[in-house]
Design an enzyme around this catalytic site. Sequence first.
Site, PDB file in Angstrom:
ATOM      1  N   ASP A  67    -104.044 -84.013  -5.292  1.00  0.00           N
ATOM      2  CA  ASP A  67    -104.890 -84.776  -4.380  1.00  0.00           C
ATOM      3  C   ASP A  67    -105.500 -83.895  -3.294  1.00  0.00           C
ATOM      4  O   ASP A  67    -105.136 -82.732  -3.127  1.00  0.00           O
ATOM      5  CB  ASP A  67    -104.113 -85.954  -3.754  1.00  0.00           C
ATOM      6  CG  ASP A  67    -102.706 -85.555  -3.296  1.00  0.00           C
ATOM      7  OD1 ASP A  67    -102.449 -84.354  -3.158  1.00  0.00           O
ATOM      8  OD2 ASP A  67    -101.886 -86.458  -3.062  1.00  0.00           O
ATOM      9  N   ASN A 136     -92.774 -94.783   1.249  1.00  0.00           N
ATOM     10  CA  ASN A 136     -93.030 -96.117   0.688  1.00  0.00           C
ATOM     11  C   ASN A 136     -93.082 -96.084  -0.838  1.00  0.00           C
ATOM     12  O   ASN A 136     -93.528 -97.036  -1.466  1.00  0.00           O
ATOM     13  CB  ASN A 136     -94.360 -96.665   1.249  1.00  0.00           C
ATOM     14  CG  ASN A 136     -95.545 -95.776   0.897  1.00  0.00           C
ATOM     15  OD1 ASN A 136     -95.386 -94.768   0.204  1.00  0.00           O
ATOM     16  ND2 ASN A 136     -96.724 -96.136   1.370  1.00  0.00           N
ATOM     17  N   HIS A 138     -94.899 -93.943  -2.657  1.00  0.00           N
ATOM     18  CA  HIS A 138     -96.158 -93.475  -3.254  1.00  0.00           C
ATOM     19  C   HIS A 138     -95.968 -92.136  -3.960  1.00  0.00           C
ATOM     20  O   HIS A 138     -95.073 -91.367  -3.624  1.00  0.00           O
ATOM     21  CB  HIS A 138     -97.295 -93.438  -2.225  1.00  0.00           C
ATOM     22  CG  HIS A 138     -97.261 -92.327  -1.221  1.00  0.00           C
ATOM     23  ND1 HIS A 138     -97.754 -92.461   0.055  1.00  0.00           N
ATOM     24  CD2 HIS A 138     -96.807 -91.042  -1.288  1.00  0.00           C
ATOM     25  CE1 HIS A 138     -97.616 -91.327   0.704  1.00  0.00           C
ATOM     26  NE2 HIS A 138     -97.039 -90.440  -0.089  1.00  0.00           N
ATOM     27  N   GLU A 143    -100.870 -95.508  -3.445  1.00  0.00           N
ATOM     28  CA  GLU A 143    -100.063 -96.292  -2.509  1.00  0.00           C
ATOM     29  C   GLU A 143     -99.599 -97.589  -3.166  1.00  0.00           C
ATOM     30  O   GLU A 143    -100.276 -98.116  -4.050  1.00  0.00           O
ATOM     31  CB  GLU A 143    -100.905 -96.638  -1.266  1.00  0.00           C
ATOM     32  CG  GLU A 143    -101.442 -95.442  -0.503  1.00  0.00           C
ATOM     33  CD  GLU A 143    -100.382 -94.713   0.325  1.00  0.00           C
ATOM     34  OE1 GLU A 143     -99.205 -95.135   0.320  1.00  0.00           O
ATOM     35  OE2 GLU A 143    -100.734 -93.712   0.975  1.00  0.00           O
TER      36      GLU A 143
HETATM   37  C1  F6R Z   1     -98.930 -84.477  -1.732  1.00  0.00           C
HETATM   38  C2  F6R Z   1     -98.751 -85.843  -2.193  1.00  0.00           C
HETATM   39  C3  F6R Z   1     -97.886 -86.830  -1.484  1.00  0.00           C
HETATM   40  C4  F6R Z   1     -96.559 -86.260  -1.012  1.00  0.00           C
HETATM   41  C5  F6R Z   1     -95.698 -87.333  -0.341  1.00  0.00           C
HETATM   42  C6  F6R Z   1     -94.449 -86.741   0.274  1.00  0.00           C
HETATM   43  O1  F6R Z   1     -99.818 -83.763  -2.558  1.00  0.00           O
HETATM   44  O2  F6R Z   1     -99.345 -86.175  -3.157  1.00  0.00           O
HETATM   45  O3  F6R Z   1     -97.671 -87.933  -2.342  1.00  0.00           O
HETATM   46  O4  F6R Z   1     -95.871 -85.713  -2.102  1.00  0.00           O
HETATM   47  O5  F6R Z   1     -96.422 -87.985   0.661  1.00  0.00           O
HETATM   48  O6  F6R Z   1     -94.820 -85.916   1.331  1.00  0.00           O
HETATM   49  P1  F6R Z   1     -93.787 -84.933   2.030  1.00  0.00           P
HETATM   50  O7  F6R Z   1     -93.382 -83.939   1.005  1.00  0.00           O
HETATM   51  O8  F6R Z   1     -94.554 -84.283   3.153  1.00  0.00           O
HETATM   52  O9  F6R Z   1     -92.652 -85.764   2.494  1.00  0.00           O
END
Ligand code: F6R
Length: 242
Positions: A67, A136, A138, A143
Amino acid sequence: MKVIVTKNYEEMSALAAKEFAAVIQNKADCVLGLATGDTPIGMYRELVAMHEKNGLDFSKVSSVNLDEYYPITPDNDQSYRYFMNYHLFDHVNIDKANTNVPDGTAVDPDTFCRDYEAKIDALGGIDIQVLGIGRNGHIGFNEPDANGLIPDTHLTDLTANTIEANSRFFSSMDEVPKQALTMGIHSVFKARKIVILASGEGKADAVRAMLAGKITTTCPASLLCIHPDVTLICDEAAYSKV
Ligand code: F6R
């Protein structure tokens, strides 16, 4: 889903890096699916060390990132392209021409998303994909949504929670991008092998929901339970509510 519980973040990162290194050693021209965020930083650090100390060779490797914010320029230090260069690409012998991060400057995001999906297919699919998990549930920027999820790469609105959580990295709320380009669940499922990482108490509810035995779009990570080759590597704190 195979589950490995580690003592801490460092052990989780080392194990994840080993999984990636094994794929690279087996197939020099493999395709890596990569993520940003705090979770995989330790794994990237380990891979850089393996390159420097043991000559782990990235010269024929390609990569596809999950992403990117939209809009954002690649030189913005909050962009995911910047993150990948900073944590991995600038420190190993990967050819940056073979690294793909969704283009936060794309003029026509819909066409860009179709081309990104085609690019993943043209590369022959992803050999190993690393994922983090949101608090959450995701994955990528998919989401939770009771009304369903978009399967392929798409432009998505960020939720108010995500915008607020990300605002800590920007100098003002106005600067936080309100949208993102993200691979969808179907794009992620094109990976032959998936490694999902979780560390810390803050992820304990999400890990519990993912493993609750119910597949639901209100916890996008739960869909991973139906992929044939997924390993969850998480530390004791993230596993504490299972
Ligand atoms: C990042 C991504 C997000 C993160 C998720 C966890 O490329 O796609 O889904 O993997 O938000 O984020 P962290 O690792 O910062 O807790």
